[in-house]
Design a protein around this motif. Sequence first.
Motif, PDB file in Angstrom:
ATOM      1  N   THR A 257      -1.895   3.829   5.633  1.00 15.95           N
ATOM      2  CA  THR A 257      -1.392   2.684   6.476  1.00 15.95           C
ATOM      3  C   THR A 257      -0.134   2.708   7.101  1.00 15.95           C
ATOM      4  N   VAL A 258       1.038   2.876   6.338  1.00 15.37           N
ATOM      5  CA  VAL A 258       2.452   2.650   6.870  1.00 15.37           C
ATOM      6  C   VAL A 258       2.506   3.990   7.707  1.00 15.37           C
TER       7      VAL A 258
ATOM      8  N   ARG B 223       6.393  -6.642  -3.303  1.00  8.98           N
ATOM      9  CA  ARG B 223       4.917  -6.896  -2.505  1.00  8.98           C
ATOM     10  C   ARG B 223       5.278  -6.394  -1.155  1.00  8.98           C
ATOM     11  N   ARG B 224       6.188  -5.153  -1.021  1.00  5.15           N
ATOM     12  CA  ARG B 224       6.369  -4.579   0.380  1.00  5.15           C
ATOM     13  C   ARG B 224       6.483  -2.951   0.286  1.00  5.15           C
ATOM     14  N   ILE B 225       5.985  -2.202   1.362  1.00  5.73           N
ATOM     15  CA  ILE B 225       6.467  -0.958   1.558  1.00  5.73           C
ATOM     16  C   ILE B 225       7.334  -0.977   2.502  1.00  5.73           C
TER      17      ILE B 225
ATOM     18  N   LEU C 247       2.926  -5.837   1.670  1.00  6.37           N
ATOM     19  CA  LEU C 247       1.757  -5.085   0.843  1.00  6.37           C
ATOM     20  C   LEU C 247       0.775  -5.988   1.092  1.00  6.37           C
ATOM     21  N   LYS C 248      -0.575  -5.676   1.149  1.00  8.62           N
ATOM     22  CA  LYS C 248      -1.700  -6.420   1.255  1.00  8.62           C
ATOM     23  C   LYS C 248      -1.984  -6.890  -0.214  1.00  8.62           C
ATOM     24  N   PRO C 249      -2.429  -8.152  -0.342  1.00 12.55           N
ATOM     25  CA  PRO C 249      -2.773  -8.618  -1.724  1.00 12.55           C
ATOM     26  C   PRO C 249      -3.735  -7.750  -2.494  1.00 12.55           C
ATOM     27  N   MET C 250      -3.487  -7.498  -3.842  1.00 13.18           N
ATOM     28  CA  MET C 250      -4.158  -6.878  -4.626  1.00 13.18           C
ATOM     29  C   MET C 250      -5.437  -7.624  -5.362  1.00 13.18           C
TER      30      MET C 250
ATOM     31  N   SER D 104      -2.785   5.256  -6.843  1.00  9.09           N
ATOM     32  CA  SER D 104      -3.933   5.518  -5.623  1.00  9.09           C
ATOM     33  C   SER D 104      -3.807   4.165  -4.677  1.00  9.09           C
ATOM     34  N   TYR D 105      -3.640   3.169  -5.143  1.00  5.39           N
ATOM     35  CA  TYR D 105      -3.432   1.854  -4.463  1.00  5.39           C
ATOM     36  C   TYR D 105      -2.147   1.826  -3.522  1.00  5.39           C
TER      37      TYR D 105
END
Length: 280
Positions: free
Chosen positions: A122-123, A185-187, A192-195, A113-114
């Motif tokens: 978002t994207v 770390r990318r879409i 990608l925002k930090p987890m 889900s994240y």
Amino acid sequence: MSLPKFAPPRSFHAELKRRAAQYFQTEAKAQTGNPALLGKAILLVSSLVALYVHLVFFTPALGWALVECVALGTVMALVGFNVMHDGAHGSFSRHPRLNRAAAFTLDVLGGSSYMWDAKHNTVHHMYTNIDGVDDDLDIQPWMRVAPEQRRYRAHRFQHLYFWLLYGMLYITWVLFTDYQKYFTRRIGSVPLKPMSGTDQVTFWGFKALNLVLYGALPIYLVGFWGWLVGFLLTGWVAGFVLSIVFQLAHTVEHTAFPVPHAVTNKLEDEWAIHQLRTTA
């Protein structure tokens, strides 16, 4: 690739929101889910659990098992559309915790889900149908789904082989693309925002659980080959249903595929108008 910029918002978006709110108020309807949606969700989730339990713990004869695998794949997609999707958008219920629980059905089904929130909410919804940014268009080189994408000879036959590729969506999603997004770390081209620590534990905890639920346990109880056939068939059906619905929303003949200005990287429309032009 730098992210494109939308035209400054004018009165359209505000007026659209005003009229939508007025409609719900006039019709005395809630803007979130109602008891009918909750009932449908309970029916779908119960059906999913029942099919899984029967296939894994009370495995029927081959013919019935194949039928139930098709049914399970279909129900998985329906849970995604009717429960997870609305929960992730915060529209399943007026209660935030219930929305979160609905969104978490994706984690139980093998996804994240994240990652979905980053990729879809978002994207995709921000940069719909913009090639190079909207990750939903990234099926290259296997298929060409946007006018700006490079054309290969094989694409003249994609109307014949798309059946196979569409069915691979779920399997590649849960076994590959979630991990690709995590480690790169990318879409696509978007960072990608930090987890947080909780996000990390949730991601890996559910991935481990899924390996047990959809891998180790069925293999132990059904056998490797029975599991493999069932997993591939169920996953293919789920992927095909998901792909058809996703594609019909945006990648069809009459939707727009805006291209940012080559110099300014700006788009012609404000965001709300862009959404309408790129959605069927």
